[in-house]
Enzyme design. Structure first.
Site, PDB file in Angstrom:
ATOM      1  N   ARG A 172       0.838  -1.207   0.000  1.00  0.00           N
ATOM      2  CA  ARG A 172       0.000   0.000   0.000  1.00  0.00           C
ATOM      3  C   ARG A 172       0.868   1.250   0.000  1.00  0.00           C
ATOM      4  NH1 ARG A 172      -4.576   0.033   4.396  1.00  0.00           N
ATOM      5  NH2 ARG A 172      -5.275   1.772   3.072  1.00  0.00           N
ATOM      6  N   CYS A 231      -1.089   5.808   9.255  1.00  0.00           N
ATOM      7  CA  CYS A 231      -1.448   4.501   8.698  1.00  0.00           C
ATOM      8  C   CYS A 231      -2.583   4.727   7.720  1.00  0.00           C
ATOM      9  CB  CYS A 231      -1.815   3.536   9.808  1.00  0.00           C
ATOM     10  SG  CYS A 231      -3.181   4.107  10.853  1.00  0.00           S
TER      11      CYS A 231
END
Length: 278
Positions: A172, A231
């Site tokens: 990611r 995050c």
């Protein structure tokens, strides 16, 4: 005080003269809800706390799990029996992310005695109960600001002036995949530091403090005047902040994280394995 506690230590303290308030924060990204699992069996005396509704505000421009309204958070903690002077232990199903979110919010709002059960429910080898407790309401009065917090502009600046860690999975970070948010990639200047590498391989317990210190040193923590973490939505990032705390390193959390950053098409996005790759 260490921010984590073992199951053996928790059992001993729970039987002692000053037992901690127990918060069951079982949660998984995308479900299923944690409440049914709590009702099927939980640590004796533990109160269920819902991450989506009590540890986060409604999703929107501020991200998928923005910070909760402080007054509502305080009310939820008092309902669970939390007082300013009471020790608190949070646990989840084992991953540690949700428990770390509860830990971070309580610490950020001024509670000084909060720990996470290392390894979560999976580490608890004693009987569970289905009895739902009705604790006496606590007196906790949240006072935000006890831990450092970043907004989007602050995260962008810290990526240049210090060390900004991206706690998501490496794919990611690189932008190879993005299963949730508008676009893949990372904040320019951020360093990939998957939170999954803070725990013992094949387990959910944290690495020893010395190993965590060495990990963050390799990532540049020793030379950084300030350290921040983000995050996807401020949940696994809290776990990374907790890991840094175990290592003796104070770090700020960008609570809006990638879900807030990527929702604004005017914000720059870097892709690839390097902090400034495009």
């Amino acid at each position: 005080m260490t921010p984590i506690i073992t199951a053996t230590e928790l059992a001993s303290e729970s039987a002692g003269p000053r037992p901690p308030v127990l918060l069951d924060v079982r949660w998984q990204l995308g479900g299923p809800p944690g409440r049914p699992a709590y009702e099927a069996g939980h640590l004796p005396g533990a109160v269920y706390v819902d991450l989506d509704s009590e540890l986060a505000g409604p999703p929107g421009a501020g991200g998928r799990h923005p910070l909760p309204d402080v007054a509502a958070f305080g009310a939820a903690m008092r309902r669970a029996g939390v007082s300013g002077s009471s020790p608190v232990v949070a646990y989840d199903g084992g991953q540690g992310w949700a428990a770390a979110r509860a830990w971070w919010l309580l610490r950020w709002t001024g509670h000084e005695d909060v720990r996470v059960l290392d390894g979560g429910l999976a580490a608890w080898d004693r009987p569970l109960t289905t009895e739902i407790p009705a604790p006496e309401p606590g007196d906790f009065a949240p006072a935000p600001g006890a831990l450092p917090l970043l907004d989007a502009d602050g995260a962008a600046a810290l990526a240049r002036s210090g060390l900004l860690l991206d706690a998501r999975a490496a794919e990611r970070y690189r932008g190879d995949v993005e299963p949730i948010d508008r676009v893949g990639g990372h904040i320019p200047g951020a360093v990939s530091a998957p939170t999954t590498e803070n725990v013992t391989p094949g387990a959910t317990t944290f690495l020893p403090a010395g190993d965590l210190t060495a990990r963050f040193k390799r990532l540049g923590a020793s030379d950084a005047p300030e350290i921040g973490v983000y995050c996807g939505s401020g949940v696994s990032g809290a776990h990374e902040v907790l890991a840094l705390e175990i290592a003796g390193i104070r770090a700020a959390l960008y609570a809006g994280s990638w879900s807030e950053w990527s929702a604004d098409p005017t914000r720059p996005v870097a892709t690839g394995p390097d902090p400034d790759s495009r």
